[in-house]
Design a protein around this motif. Structure first.
Motif, PDB file in Angstrom:
ATOM      1  N   ARG A  94      15.358  73.214 -82.655  1.00  0.00           N
ATOM      2  CA  ARG A  94      15.227  73.634 -81.250  1.00  0.00           C
ATOM      3  C   ARG A  94      14.599  75.020 -81.167  1.00  0.00           C
ATOM      4  O   ARG A  94      13.745  75.273 -80.316  1.00  0.00           O
ATOM      5  N   ASP A 100      12.831  71.639 -78.125  1.00  0.00           N
ATOM      6  CA  ASP A 100      13.805  70.560 -77.922  1.00  0.00           C
ATOM      7  C   ASP A 100      13.234  69.169 -78.216  1.00  0.00           C
ATOM      8  O   ASP A 100      13.945  68.302 -78.702  1.00  0.00           O
ATOM      9  N   SER A 101      11.973  68.961 -77.924  1.00  0.00           N
ATOM     10  CA  SER A 101      11.395  67.620 -78.086  1.00  0.00           C
ATOM     11  C   SER A 101      11.319  67.180 -79.551  1.00  0.00           C
ATOM     12  O   SER A 101      11.244  65.990 -79.830  1.00  0.00           O
ATOM     13  N   GLN A 102      11.350  68.119 -80.482  1.00  0.00           N
ATOM     14  CA  GLN A 102      11.281  67.770 -81.905  1.00  0.00           C
ATOM     15  C   GLN A 102      12.606  67.981 -82.629  1.00  0.00           C
ATOM     16  O   GLN A 102      12.661  67.896 -83.849  1.00  0.00           O
TER      17      GLN A 102
END
Length: 124
Positions: free
Chosen positions: A82, A87-89
């Motif tokens: 994060r 956050d997307s990964q």
């Protein structure tokens, strides 16, 4: 018997095939051949993950560097992702993107970076 031009053509063909085979084989990157690491993984790669999480201060209480990926390591990796990747990964899996960020942290200690190079998946 064969004339010299035939030998030259054969040599040229042989060397061309050899160059093509080497080109198709690609370069040897030890880091890219390291397996992805995730919950349940064990070994030196996990030790490197735990060290990187600790050195990055991604967790409030340092992880034990025991080479066993349990719940605390999972949360540490997600926190690291994060912070470093967004956050997307933050999937809790150490692949080349996360491995690159971890190697950047570990490179502050050359001996640790050398140790981890073969066991963390990276792009280099």
């Amino acid at each position: 018997m064969f004339s010299r031009p035939v030998f030259r053509r054969a040599a040229l063909l042989t060397s061309s095939v050899a160059v093509a085979m080497v080109s198709l084989a690609g370069t040897a990157d030890a880091g890219t051949s390291a397996p992805y690491l995730s919950y349940g993984s064990r070994g030196d790669g996990v030790k490197c993950v735990q060290a990187a999480v600790n050195w990055a201060h991604a967790v409030s209480v340092p992880l034990e560097i025991d080479g066993i990926w349990g719940e605390r390591t999972q949360w540490g990796v997600v926190g690291f992702q994060r912070w470093k990747l967004g956050d997307s990964q933050a999937d809790g899996i150490v692949g080349p993107d996360t491995g690159d960020k971890m190697m950047a942290i570990l490179s502050q200690n050359p001996a640790m970076a050398d140790f981890c190079y073969d066991v963390l998946p990276t792009h280099y």
